[in-house]
Design a protein around this motif. Sequence first.
Motif, PDB file in Angstrom:
ATOM      1  N   GLY A 539       0.891  -1.315  -0.137  1.00  0.00           N
ATOM      2  CA  GLY A 539      -0.043   0.084  -0.075  1.00  0.00           C
ATOM      3  C   GLY A 539       0.908   1.437  -0.032  1.00  0.00           C
ATOM      4  N   LYS A 540       2.088   1.336   0.954  1.00  0.00           N
ATOM      5  CA  LYS A 540       2.836   2.420   0.739  1.00  0.00           C
ATOM      6  C   LYS A 540       3.679   2.685  -0.566  1.00  0.00           C
ATOM      7  CE  LYS A 540       4.008   1.587   5.770  1.00  0.00           C
ATOM      8  NZ  LYS A 540       5.119   1.158   6.687  1.00  0.00           N
ATOM      9  N   ILE A 541       3.911   1.657  -0.995  1.00  0.00           N
ATOM     10  CA  ILE A 541       4.652   1.854  -2.493  1.00  0.00           C
ATOM     11  C   ILE A 541       3.515   2.351  -3.544  1.00  0.00           C
ATOM     12  CG2 ILE A 541       5.576   0.397  -4.255  1.00  0.00           C
ATOM     13  CD1 ILE A 541       6.700  -1.598  -2.192  1.00  0.00           C
ATOM     14  N   ASP A 542       2.314   1.696  -3.351  1.00  0.00           N
ATOM     15  CA  ASP A 542       1.305   2.134  -4.483  1.00  0.00           C
ATOM     16  C   ASP A 542       1.032   3.647  -4.166  1.00  0.00           C
ATOM     17  OD1 ASP A 542      -0.358   1.805  -6.370  1.00  0.00           O
ATOM     18  OD2 ASP A 542      -2.058   1.162  -5.207  1.00  0.00           O
ATOM     19  N   MET A 543       1.051   3.994  -2.902  1.00  0.00           N
ATOM     20  CA  MET A 543       0.700   5.670  -2.806  1.00  0.00           C
ATOM     21  C   MET A 543       1.924   6.468  -3.217  1.00  0.00           C
ATOM     22  SD  MET A 543      -0.738   5.371   1.220  1.00  0.00           S
ATOM     23  CE  MET A 543      -0.630   7.356   1.073  1.00  0.00           C
ATOM     24  N   GLU A 544       2.995   6.061  -3.248  1.00  0.00           N
ATOM     25  CA  GLU A 544       4.289   6.622  -3.687  1.00  0.00           C
ATOM     26  C   GLU A 544       4.055   6.698  -5.396  1.00  0.00           C
ATOM     27  OE1 GLU A 544       6.820   8.610  -2.325  1.00  0.00           O
ATOM     28  OE2 GLU A 544       5.417   8.273  -0.331  1.00  0.00           O
ATOM     29  N   LEU A 545       3.719   5.449  -6.032  1.00  0.00           N
ATOM     30  CA  LEU A 545       3.612   5.429  -7.294  1.00  0.00           C
ATOM     31  C   LEU A 545       2.667   6.173  -8.113  1.00  0.00           C
ATOM     32  CD1 LEU A 545       4.141   1.623  -7.611  1.00  0.00           C
ATOM     33  CD2 LEU A 545       5.939   3.183  -8.428  1.00  0.00           C
ATOM     34  N   PRO A 548       1.527  12.533  -8.255  1.00  0.00           N
ATOM     35  CA  PRO A 548       1.868  13.227  -9.764  1.00  0.00           C
ATOM     36  C   PRO A 548       3.184  13.076 -10.056  1.00  0.00           C
ATOM     37  CG  PRO A 548       0.068  14.583  -8.338  1.00  0.00           C
ATOM     38  CD  PRO A 548       0.758  13.365  -7.514  1.00  0.00           C
ATOM     39  N   GLY A 549       3.549  12.714 -11.332  1.00  0.00           N
ATOM     40  CA  GLY A 549       4.887  12.907 -11.751  1.00  0.00           C
ATOM     41  C   GLY A 549       6.101  11.806 -11.311  1.00  0.00           C
ATOM     42  N   ALA A 550       5.686  10.929 -10.078  1.00  0.00           N
ATOM     43  CA  ALA A 550       6.478   9.999  -9.599  1.00  0.00           C
ATOM     44  C   ALA A 550       7.053   8.892 -10.427  1.00  0.00           C
ATOM     45  CB  ALA A 550       5.789   9.744  -7.989  1.00  0.00           C
ATOM     46  N   ALA A 551       5.832   8.334 -11.098  1.00  0.00           N
ATOM     47  CA  ALA A 551       6.088   7.043 -11.868  1.00  0.00           C
ATOM     48  C   ALA A 551       5.414   7.339 -13.123  1.00  0.00           C
ATOM     49  CB  ALA A 551       5.540   6.023 -11.030  1.00  0.00           C
ATOM     50  N   GLU A 552       5.592   8.278 -13.873  1.00  0.00           N
ATOM     51  CA  GLU A 552       5.190   8.418 -15.311  1.00  0.00           C
ATOM     52  C   GLU A 552       5.860   7.592 -16.350  1.00  0.00           C
ATOM     53  OE1 GLU A 552       5.099  12.521 -16.240  1.00  0.00           O
ATOM     54  OE2 GLU A 552       3.494  12.887 -14.865  1.00  0.00           O
ATOM     55  N   TYR A 580      -0.056  -2.039 -12.778  1.00  0.00           N
ATOM     56  CA  TYR A 580       0.751  -0.930 -13.654  1.00  0.00           C
ATOM     57  C   TYR A 580       1.241  -1.710 -14.963  1.00  0.00           C
ATOM     58  CZ  TYR A 580       0.822   2.507 -10.137  1.00  0.00           C
ATOM     59  OH  TYR A 580       0.194   3.178  -9.194  1.00  0.00           O
ATOM     60  N   LYS A 581       1.116  -0.879 -15.962  1.00  0.00           N
ATOM     61  CA  LYS A 581       1.579  -1.688 -17.562  1.00  0.00           C
ATOM     62  C   LYS A 581       2.574  -0.869 -17.878  1.00  0.00           C
ATOM     63  CE  LYS A 581       0.122  -2.711 -22.133  1.00  0.00           C
ATOM     64  NZ  LYS A 581      -0.974  -2.779 -23.173  1.00  0.00           N
ATOM     65  N   LYS A 595       1.737   3.207 -16.745  1.00  0.00           N
ATOM     66  CA  LYS A 595       0.368   3.525 -16.713  1.00  0.00           C
ATOM     67  C   LYS A 595      -0.631   2.356 -15.762  1.00  0.00           C
ATOM     68  CE  LYS A 595      -3.775   5.059 -19.110  1.00  0.00           C
ATOM     69  NZ  LYS A 595      -4.338   5.350 -20.667  1.00  0.00           N
ATOM     70  N   LYS A 596      -1.303   3.124 -14.828  1.00  0.00           N
ATOM     71  CA  LYS A 596      -2.214   2.046 -13.977  1.00  0.00           C
ATOM     72  C   LYS A 596      -3.487   1.506 -14.901  1.00  0.00           C
ATOM     73  CE  LYS A 596      -3.343   0.954  -9.370  1.00  0.00           C
ATOM     74  NZ  LYS A 596      -3.257   1.657  -8.033  1.00  0.00           N
TER      75      LYS A 596
END
Length: 597
Positions: A539-545, A548-552, A580-581, A595-596
């Motif tokens: 859950g923590k990792i998903d929140m960081e991803l 905005p702009g963190a994992a584009e 994510y893909k 992209k999720k």
Amino acid sequence: MLTSDLLVTRISGGKIKPAYAAFNTENLELAGLLIETFGQHVGKTYGDLLTELEGYEEMNYRFIRGLSQLLGRRAVVETSSAVDPSMAREAVFDACTGMALSPAERKEALQKAAKKLSISIPELEKALWADLEENQILKEFKPLSPAELLRQYNISLTQTILFRAVDLNIWITGDFQNVLWKILRSGLMYSLEDTGEKAGEKEETERLKSVHLHLEGPASLFRMSERYGNSFAKLFPTLLKSKGWSLKAGILHKGYQGKRILDFTLDGSEEAFRPIPEAARYHEKVPERFFPDFQLAEGQEGYRTGIETENGFGGEEADIQGAGIQGAGTQETEIDIESEAYDSTYEQQFASLSLGSWKAKREPTILKAGRYAFIPDFSLQRDGMKVYVEVVGFWTPEYLKKKTEKLKEVKEPVILLINRKLKCSEKDFPAQDVIFFDRKIPANEVMQVLRKYEKKRLEEDLSELQETEIPLSGELISLAEIAAEKEVLLDALKNEISGRLINSRESEEVGKFEESEELEKYRNYVLLENYLLHKQLLGKIDMELEKPGAAETYAGAVKVFEGFGLDSSLYYPLLENLGYKVSWTGLSEENAKVKKI
């Protein structure tokens, strides 16, 4: 080792023994004279040295020739000429339109050849035959004391007589490891017996303290092998460094009565290898001016005379023309099991095989086989598993039979690699993992045998893990660390945990966690690669991803994962697990879109 024509022995009552040189004044003076003669001829032609040595040989031909042969191995002889002798001869041949039948024609040919080579006529004439043995120059000589020369002579006599051995029995009480490693690295045919156990003195420890080594001698082979004989003889200097040793060999002797086997016995008390203190101090015949600090350059070899085989100098067929000259000295060095060069090209070939997760190691382990012992060439190791490998080299039918009987009593797994040229079949090795090969060792067949051991170990570990409690604590759990701690295969641990996770989900669906506290703790974990990740961490990792702009891009996602200290093997599985893909438009992580879905 000396050439066979220089071996001096005494025979009496069915026994044979080398005529060892005593450390008396006469022999020490003679040894000192020869050492001084070599030193005085540095810078002179080898022919001058041979001429002077021939004068000494009238006193005791074989003794002096033997000492000279050993001294020659401490010398370097080089060709000294303005141009390469073969080039000089070719130039003179080309300069002659035919045979040079008169002094004038000879002079004209020499002038043309000298002009072509840009050297003088005297330089050309010297170069023509500069590579003949008698015209070469003794460039360097490394002296030793007279007492040490006599000791080396006695050692060489022993080596030479052992070259004719049918068999050799060695008894050692104490440290015998170096002798064993020398035998192993040389590919000699041997058997090892625990004499302490035979005498009823076995201790709790597995360490052998008293052994009997039986070796097949060079004369026992179908065809005399120069390489085997040299390796066999070179074992003796290593044995000399041991304590509490004795030997008995059967020596094949050819005399006027025909062939017969004579007994040769020796032990560590023999004075021929231990100069008396007075002899060790006898050095006045070796002036310090003879290059006391001289050392041969690394890899440099000196000149050799006589017949040289591909396996070394000397042997039964060698015929020396003068003092044998060879580069380095004859003193043995301590054996380094890991760094020593491979004696067998097949051993080297096996060590370079790619066998997946299995790592090959040159193995100095002693495996028990009843009261005997066995030393394999390699071990293959993976995740605590160990399978031994033996590359079968020299053999006789009797040796092969004994080896097979020993292998039946070895409890550890052993793979035998046998060259088809040895002309033996699988029926000679019942109940063994045997792989026959022609020129190359087949890695795929080795892997097939290893897969069998992997499957067996996997089944054993799975059975053990079914009744084992696996501690789970923290948000990120390394299964590799748990597997190492419990000494089980990582694959077995993953299979067991995967099963428990499935059972946990099934129990959750029917609400039966109260019946199994062990399964309940798996409810909050997810298995990815070689790790268990707590759902809170996911859950923590998903929140960081999702920020905005963190994992584009994939590169951005990698930075998020690195912030959590995750192993790179988890990156892709995590993205897939979190929905994510990744869309790649090239090889760059900066251009890969995340992209999720």
